[in-house]
Design a protein around this motif. Sequence first.
Motif, short mmCIF file in Angstrom:
data_model
loop_
_atom_site.label_atom_id
_atom_site.label_comp_id
_atom_site.label_asym_id
_atom_site.label_seq_id
_atom_site.Cartn_x
_atom_site.Cartn_y
_atom_site.Cartn_z
N ASP A 27 0.82 -1.21 0.00
CA ASP A 27 0.00 0.00 0.00
C ASP A 27 0.86 1.26 0.00
O ASP A 27 0.87 2.04 0.96
CB ASP A 27 -0.95 -0.01 1.20
CG ASP A 27 -2.03 1.06 1.09
OD1 ASP A 27 -2.12 1.70 0.03
OD2 ASP A 27 -2.77 1.25 2.08
N GLY B 297 -2.92 -6.04 -3.08
CA GLY B 297 -3.27 -5.34 -4.31
C GLY B 297 -2.22 -4.46 -4.93
O GLY B 297 -2.49 -3.78 -5.90
N THR C 113 -3.13 -0.58 -13.86
CA THR C 113 -3.06 0.82 -14.30
C THR C 113 -2.40 0.92 -15.66
O THR C 113 -2.88 1.62 -16.56
CB THR C 113 -2.31 1.67 -13.27
OG1 THR C 113 -3.06 1.69 -12.04
CG2 THR C 113 -2.11 3.10 -13.74
N ALA D 75 -2.67 -3.32 -8.69
CA ALA D 75 -2.88 -1.89 -8.96
C ALA D 75 -1.90 -1.37 -10.01
O ALA D 75 -2.29 -0.64 -10.93
CB ALA D 75 -2.77 -1.08 -7.67
N THR E 18 -6.00 2.12 -3.20
CA THR E 18 -5.58 2.28 -4.59
C THR E 18 -6.04 1.09 -5.43
O THR E 18 -6.56 1.25 -6.54
CB THR E 18 -4.05 2.43 -4.68
OG1 THR E 18 -3.64 3.58 -3.94
CG2 THR E 18 -3.61 2.59 -6.13
N ALA E 19 -5.86 -0.12 -4.89
CA ALA E 19 -6.28 -1.33 -5.62
C ALA E 19 -7.79 -1.32 -5.85
O ALA E 19 -8.26 -1.67 -6.93
CB ALA E 19 -5.86 -2.57 -4.86
N VAL F 171 -8.75 1.05 -8.68
CA VAL F 171 -8.43 0.51 -10.00
C VAL F 171 -9.39 -0.64 -10.34
O VAL F 171 -9.83 -0.78 -11.49
CB VAL F 171 -6.97 0.04 -10.05
CG1 VAL F 171 -6.65 -0.59 -11.40
CG2 VAL F 171 -6.01 1.20 -9.79
N ALA G 249 3.63 0.19 -5.67
CA ALA G 249 2.71 -0.24 -6.72
C ALA G 249 3.22 0.16 -8.11
O ALA G 249 3.10 -0.62 -9.06
CB ALA G 249 1.32 0.34 -6.48
#
Length: 305
Positions: free
Chosen positions: A146, A179, A187, A183, A237-238, A241, A151
Motif C-alpha cells: 500500500d 493489491g 493501471t 494496482a 488504490t487497488a 483501480v 505499486a
Amino acid sequence: MPHPPLTPGDIKAAADRIAGHVRPVTVAPADSGNVLALEFMQHTGSFKARGAMNFLLAHREAGTLPDAGVTIASGGNAGLACAWAARANHVRATVFLPENAPPVKVARLNSYGADVRLVGTRYDEARAACAEFARESGALASHAYDHPLVAAGAGTLTGEILCQVPGGLDTIVVSVGGGGLFAGVATAALEAGVEVVAVEPANCRALNAALAAGHVVDAPVDSVAADSLGATRASGTALAVARRDGVRSVLVDDEAIVRARQRLWDERRLAVEHAAATAYAYEPRPTERTAVVLCGANTGLADLT
C-alpha cells in the motif's frame, strides 16, 4: 491519508528509475497462444523487488533515507525485496514477519543481512510492531503493497510483457493479496487497452470483499496461499483501480490452487509458490489471449512430487 491515484506516468517514472537494477521479465509460451510471465525469476524470487527498489531509489534521490535505514512488515516476499534493495543501497533493513512465515523466506532474509523480527501469527500483528519500531527509531517505513512507489514499481511488469507479445493480448492475469501488484499492472494494462483479471483465493479475498462492500473492509485470511496473499485489507488504490471497466475479480478455491501449482511442476518443471499458482488457476475464456503472471517462487519442494 489516502494516496493520490496511481497514473501511467508514475509507472513510466518507476521504469526509468529501476532500469538496470532489476531483471526484465521472461515471457514464455503456454497453451493455446497464451503466455506465462516468469517473474519468479526476478531478484529475491518475486516481483516485489521492483517496488522495493523503486521505493528506495526514489527516497535516495529525494535525500530522505534516514540513518536508521528502512523497515517493513511482510509475510515474506516484500521483506526479502526490501532487504535486498536496502543492501544494494547500503542502508539497514529491519523486517517484521509473522512467526509462521515460511522458514525458506526467513533464511533468505538473514542471508541479505536484514534484522529479522518475528511477531505474532498474522500480518497485522507484524505491521503494528513495525509501525512502533519506525516511530521509536526514525527508520523509514515501507509497505508490502500500500504505497504508490511500491505499486508503480510492480506496474513496470506490464510494459515488459506487452513488448514481448507481438500478436497482442486480451488479458493479463494476476494474483491479488493486498493489491500492489494488481494496482500497478492494471493501471498500465488498462492504459494499453488490455483487460486484467484479479485472482484471489476464495477464503483470502480482501479485494473481492472490498468490491462487494463498496469500500475497503477486513476480510478473513484462510488459504494455502495466505503466506503471500494473506492481507486482511486491500489497498484503497487497488480498490479504485478494480472498479474500472476492463477489470474482473475472480475467486478460486484452495484445491484449484494446489492443482495449478502441481500442474506447473508436472508439465513445465516450474516450482512456484501457491500465490503464483493462484493466477494460474484461472480458466481463460474461449479464444482469450492471456498472460499469466507467475509472481513468486520462494517455496520448498517437499510437497511437489
